[in-house]
Write an enzyme that holds these catalytic residues in place. Sequence first.
Site, PDB file in Angstrom:
ATOM      1  N   LEU A  51       0.873  -1.177   0.000  1.00 20.83           N
ATOM      2  CA  LEU A  51       0.000   0.000   0.000  1.00 20.83           C
ATOM      3  C   LEU A  51       0.907   1.223   0.000  1.00 20.83           C
ATOM      4  O   LEU A  51       1.864   1.286   0.772  1.00 20.83           O
ATOM      5  CB  LEU A  51      -0.858   0.027   1.267  1.00 20.83           C
ATOM      6  CG  LEU A  51      -2.294  -0.489   1.219  1.00 20.83           C
ATOM      7  CD1 LEU A  51      -2.940  -0.295   2.588  1.00 20.83           C
ATOM      8  CD2 LEU A  51      -3.123   0.179   0.145  1.00 20.83           C
ATOM      9  N   ASP A  52       0.614   2.200  -0.844  1.00 15.20           N
ATOM     10  CA  ASP A  52       1.400   3.438  -0.853  1.00 15.20           C
ATOM     11  C   ASP A  52       1.341   4.112   0.520  1.00 15.20           C
ATOM     12  O   ASP A  52       0.335   3.981   1.230  1.00 15.20           O
ATOM     13  CB  ASP A  52       0.849   4.419  -1.895  1.00 15.20           C
ATOM     14  CG  ASP A  52       1.137   3.978  -3.324  1.00 15.20           C
ATOM     15  OD1 ASP A  52       2.078   3.194  -3.526  1.00 15.20           O
ATOM     16  OD2 ASP A  52       0.422   4.435  -4.239  1.00 15.20           O
ATOM     17  N   PRO A  53       2.388   4.857   0.893  1.00 16.22           N
ATOM     18  CA  PRO A  53       2.360   5.567   2.183  1.00 16.22           C
ATOM     19  C   PRO A  53       1.136   6.466   2.356  1.00 16.22           C
ATOM     20  O   PRO A  53       0.615   6.594   3.462  1.00 16.22           O
ATOM     21  CB  PRO A  53       3.654   6.391   2.151  1.00 16.22           C
ATOM     22  CG  PRO A  53       4.576   5.585   1.294  1.00 16.22           C
ATOM     23  CD  PRO A  53       3.701   4.980   0.228  1.00 16.22           C
ATOM     24  N   ALA A  55      -1.803   5.928   1.340  1.00 18.24           N
ATOM     25  CA  ALA A  55      -3.035   5.130   1.434  1.00 18.24           C
ATOM     26  C   ALA A  55      -3.137   4.523   2.828  1.00 18.24           C
ATOM     27  O   ALA A  55      -2.132   4.304   3.503  1.00 18.24           O
ATOM     28  CB  ALA A  55      -3.026   4.022   0.389  1.00 18.24           C
TER      29      ALA A  55
END
Length: 229
Positions: A51-53, A55
């Site tokens: 998961l992107d930071p 998100a």
Amino acid sequence: MTPEEYLEGQVLLIDKPLKWSSFQAVNKLKYLLINKVGLPKKFKIGHAGTLDPLATGLLLICTGKFTKKISELQGQAKEYTGTFYIGATTPSYDLETEIDQTFPTEHINEVLIHETVKQFLGEIDQKPPIFSAIKKDGVRLYEHARAGESIEIESRKTTIHEFEITRIALPEIDFRVVCSKGTYIRSLAYDFGKAMNSGSHLTVLRRTKIGDYDVKNAIDITLFEESLQ
């Protein structure tokens, strides 16, 4: 839970906080399980899908023998909710970078929005954002981006199983998407704006499901730490 149970294998459902990388979340759990539960320093642990930071939401962290399940879990369909900001783009397609272009939005209405959704259902061609960890010629794309290099990114097949708009309050649009492995919601945001002859970027993203695993059953890292006291 005993050390033996973690080593035999667990799938931990973690609700990843905003601004944490998936790597940070895994490292935090590894630290806690070694120091609070007494697991050996070299025990196996890993996550089943980054998961992107920027998100939040469901991160599946596998321990012990269940690390063998990671590739299977990564292949599961994923559900996301979030917000597109219509009328502007950023190089990263999200809030990691500043707005670089603005676009007209006067022509955008509910009918156009719902018609545009239909274009993205099923199998689509999607280009990953240049601000991503995918490698090209052995170098991660975001390294090319940060060096200011322009690079040709090849599109990839991905599948959007479900795509619905849950709120329209222009310039914001809230959505829910169920998609296959390898789908970039940031790219979906960018392409969605472009398809409406405008621009768009992602401002909020939350992963709510991976296969049958639901974020409703996930635990915050702080609460997980407290449960080990």
